[in-house]
Enzyme design. Structure first.
Site, PDB file in Angstrom:
ATOM      1  N   ASP A 175       4.225  73.718  28.140  1.00  0.00           N
ATOM      2  CA  ASP A 175       5.056  72.511  28.154  1.00  0.00           C
ATOM      3  C   ASP A 175       6.519  72.771  27.816  1.00  0.00           C
ATOM      4  O   ASP A 175       7.280  71.830  27.598  1.00  0.00           O
ATOM      5  CB  ASP A 175       4.494  71.448  27.205  1.00  0.00           C
ATOM      6  CG  ASP A 175       4.380  71.932  25.766  1.00  0.00           C
ATOM      7  OD1 ASP A 175       5.243  72.707  25.316  1.00  0.00           O
ATOM      8  OD2 ASP A 175       3.418  71.544  25.080  1.00  0.00           O
ATOM      9  N   ARG A 245      11.848  70.799  26.960  1.00  0.00           N
ATOM     10  CA  ARG A 245      10.521  70.322  26.533  1.00  0.00           C
ATOM     11  C   ARG A 245      10.060  69.294  27.556  1.00  0.00           C
ATOM     12  O   ARG A 245      10.738  68.299  27.799  1.00  0.00           O
ATOM     13  CB  ARG A 245      10.609  69.678  25.144  1.00  0.00           C
ATOM     14  CG  ARG A 245       9.289  69.085  24.625  1.00  0.00           C
ATOM     15  CD  ARG A 245       8.254  70.180  24.414  1.00  0.00           C
ATOM     16  NE  ARG A 245       7.110  69.729  23.641  1.00  0.00           N
ATOM     17  CZ  ARG A 245       6.058  69.074  24.137  1.00  0.00           C
ATOM     18  NH1 ARG A 245       6.032  68.755  25.428  1.00  0.00           N
ATOM     19  NH2 ARG A 245       5.049  68.737  23.355  1.00  0.00           N
ATOM     20  N   ASP A 250       1.495  67.643  26.205  1.00  0.00           N
ATOM     21  CA  ASP A 250       1.422  68.609  25.104  1.00  0.00           C
ATOM     22  C   ASP A 250       0.389  69.653  25.491  1.00  0.00           C
ATOM     23  O   ASP A 250      -0.796  69.334  25.662  1.00  0.00           O
ATOM     24  CB  ASP A 250       1.026  67.905  23.803  1.00  0.00           C
ATOM     25  CG  ASP A 250       1.368  68.731  22.570  1.00  0.00           C
ATOM     26  OD1 ASP A 250       1.955  69.818  22.739  1.00  0.00           O
ATOM     27  OD2 ASP A 250       1.060  68.289  21.450  1.00  0.00           O
ATOM     28  N   GLU A 253      -0.905  75.652  22.254  1.00  0.00           N
ATOM     29  CA  GLU A 253      -0.030  76.739  21.821  1.00  0.00           C
ATOM     30  C   GLU A 253      -0.625  78.071  22.288  1.00  0.00           C
ATOM     31  O   GLU A 253      -1.833  78.180  22.528  1.00  0.00           O
ATOM     32  CB  GLU A 253       0.109  76.725  20.303  1.00  0.00           C
ATOM     33  CG  GLU A 253       0.626  75.412  19.729  1.00  0.00           C
ATOM     34  CD  GLU A 253       2.062  75.109  20.135  1.00  0.00           C
ATOM     35  OE1 GLU A 253       2.803  76.065  20.439  1.00  0.00           O
ATOM     36  OE2 GLU A 253       2.439  73.925  20.147  1.00  0.00           O
ATOM     37  N   ARG A 287      15.772  70.740  21.840  1.00  0.00           N
ATOM     38  CA  ARG A 287      15.291  70.907  23.212  1.00  0.00           C
ATOM     39  C   ARG A 287      15.555  69.633  24.016  1.00  0.00           C
ATOM     40  O   ARG A 287      15.428  68.522  23.494  1.00  0.00           O
ATOM     41  CB  ARG A 287      13.792  71.223  23.218  1.00  0.00           C
ATOM     42  CG  ARG A 287      13.429  72.500  22.491  1.00  0.00           C
ATOM     43  CD  ARG A 287      11.924  72.680  22.395  1.00  0.00           C
ATOM     44  NE  ARG A 287      11.291  71.582  21.664  1.00  0.00           N
ATOM     45  CZ  ARG A 287       9.997  71.537  21.369  1.00  0.00           C
ATOM     46  NH1 ARG A 287       9.198  72.522  21.754  1.00  0.00           N
ATOM     47  NH2 ARG A 287       9.494  70.515  20.697  1.00  0.00           N
TER      48      ARG A 287
END
Length: 362
Positions: A175, A245, A250, A253, A287
């Protein structure tokens, strides 16, 4: 003989020798079921419409109400992302199309095609939302219309970035990525600081003198100032760096399960390609938050539909994002194949708590 007579008379002898002769034990025949509706005939609802045509009747009612009040249905905003002002324009177009259609639509399919014709210029997600609102089927439309970037600047957009090709190594996860915009872009050219111009000139002179150490030091200084000299074909381009971003999603990670797969999916979509970014905001980490398009493809839509990211509901309420996530989840695509994947915001919270506990122990 006496027992038999008593059974016929219905008298109880205290025993149960012939229970099947008792009047109370006669077979019970239920009343016949109501006659079924005639074949292919649906029962009428309270307003004289069948369940399959209730949406058609609702559309006619809403258009009639709009003609007299200029009001659109209250619940529509839960299905579409555009503003109420835009919705008013839609209903004007639909009302005109409805009046010009003879005879008026009688089935959901007819009504669906009428709406699609009247609203062919709006975004596909909004069109799907209004059809869903009336429980109409979605007609076959060109695939590109779903992903076509907006023809005008959407509400809330601060500015638009047209980037140079995105390096694969600049894509951090599913993302977020770093993009560069050439300073020849009209928006950028007027905003390049004087010291940046001076560093570029000094670097050119250092290279001419073969002072590569100084030239490299100036490159580092440019990077600290948010600029980079990028080689394009046989030329060098001064470009400004933007950390991006992606708005409304989302992704896992990198250290999470499916984190690398999510990043690789984004690399396939934008790696080595120029993108257009509709910037809405600047987040707390510096961002730029925006919607991403690449070759007319809406990147967030692709990431959600293929199960490479979550809909970030806390910060984005667009109903089409929720719908695309549900679509991927029901099909067990991408990260949803694991059944119950950990949400990235929960993972980040746990990581923060673990760090705090470690600091306190230390």
């Amino acid at each position: 003989m006496g027992n038999i007579l008593r059974c016929f008379k219905g008298e109880d002898s205290g025993g149960d020798h012939y229970p099947y002769y008792k009047p109370t034990s006669r077979p019970h025949y239920p009343p016949p079921p109501p006659a079924a509706p005639a074949r292919h005939q649906q029962p009428l609802g309270p307003h004289g419409v069948t369940p399959s045509t209730v949406g058609v009747a609702a559309l006619a009612h809403d258009l009639l109400n709009f003609e007299s009040t200029s009001m659109v249905p209250d619940g529509l905003s839960q299905h579409v992302a555009s503003s109420r002002k835009a919705q008013v324009k839609w209903y004007k177009n639909m009302l005109e199309a409805y009046k010009n259609t003879t005879p008026p639509p009688k089935t959901p399919v007819d009504a669906s095609h009428l709406i699609a014709r009247a609203l062919h210029m709006i975004q596909r997600s909004d069109l799907e939302g209004i059809l869903e609102f009336y429980n109409f089927p979605i007609p076959s439309l060109p695939t590109s219309s779903s992903n076509h970037q907006p023809s005008s600047l959407p509400e809330g957009v601060q500015f638009v970035l047209n980037t140079l090709p995105v390096y694969d190594k600049c894509i951090g996860d599913g993302d977020g990525f770093t993009a560069y915009v050439s300073t020849t872009d009209p928006r950028e050219s007027a905003n390049v600081p004087l010291e940046v111009h001076e560093m570029v000139i000094a670097r050119t002179q250092a290279r001419q003198c073969r002072d590569y150490q100084s030239a490299d030091a100036l490159l580092s200084s440019l990077d600290e100032a948010g600029y980079k000299i990028i080689s394009c074909s046989d030329d060098e381009v001064l470009a400004r760096k933007y950390r991006i971003r992606m708005r409304g999603i989302d992704a896992p990670e990198l250290k999470m399960p499916y984190g690398k797969e999510s990043r690789n999916a984004l690399v396939k979509l934008i790696g080595g390609k120029s993108v257009k970014i509709y910037v809405y905001d600047l987040d707390q980490f510096g961002r730029y938050v925006g919607d991403i398009y690449c070759n007319n493809v809406f990147i967030q839509e692709q990431m959600l539909k293929n199960g490479h990211a979550w809909h970030f509901k806390t910060y984005d309420k667009r109903p089409e994002f929720a719908r695309w996530e549900r679509e991927a989840k029901s099909a067990n695509r991408g990260l949803w194949a694991s059944g119950n994947p950990e949400k990235p915001w929960d993972w980040r919270r746990d990581q923060r708590n673990a760090r705090q506990e470690a600091i306190q122990v230390y």
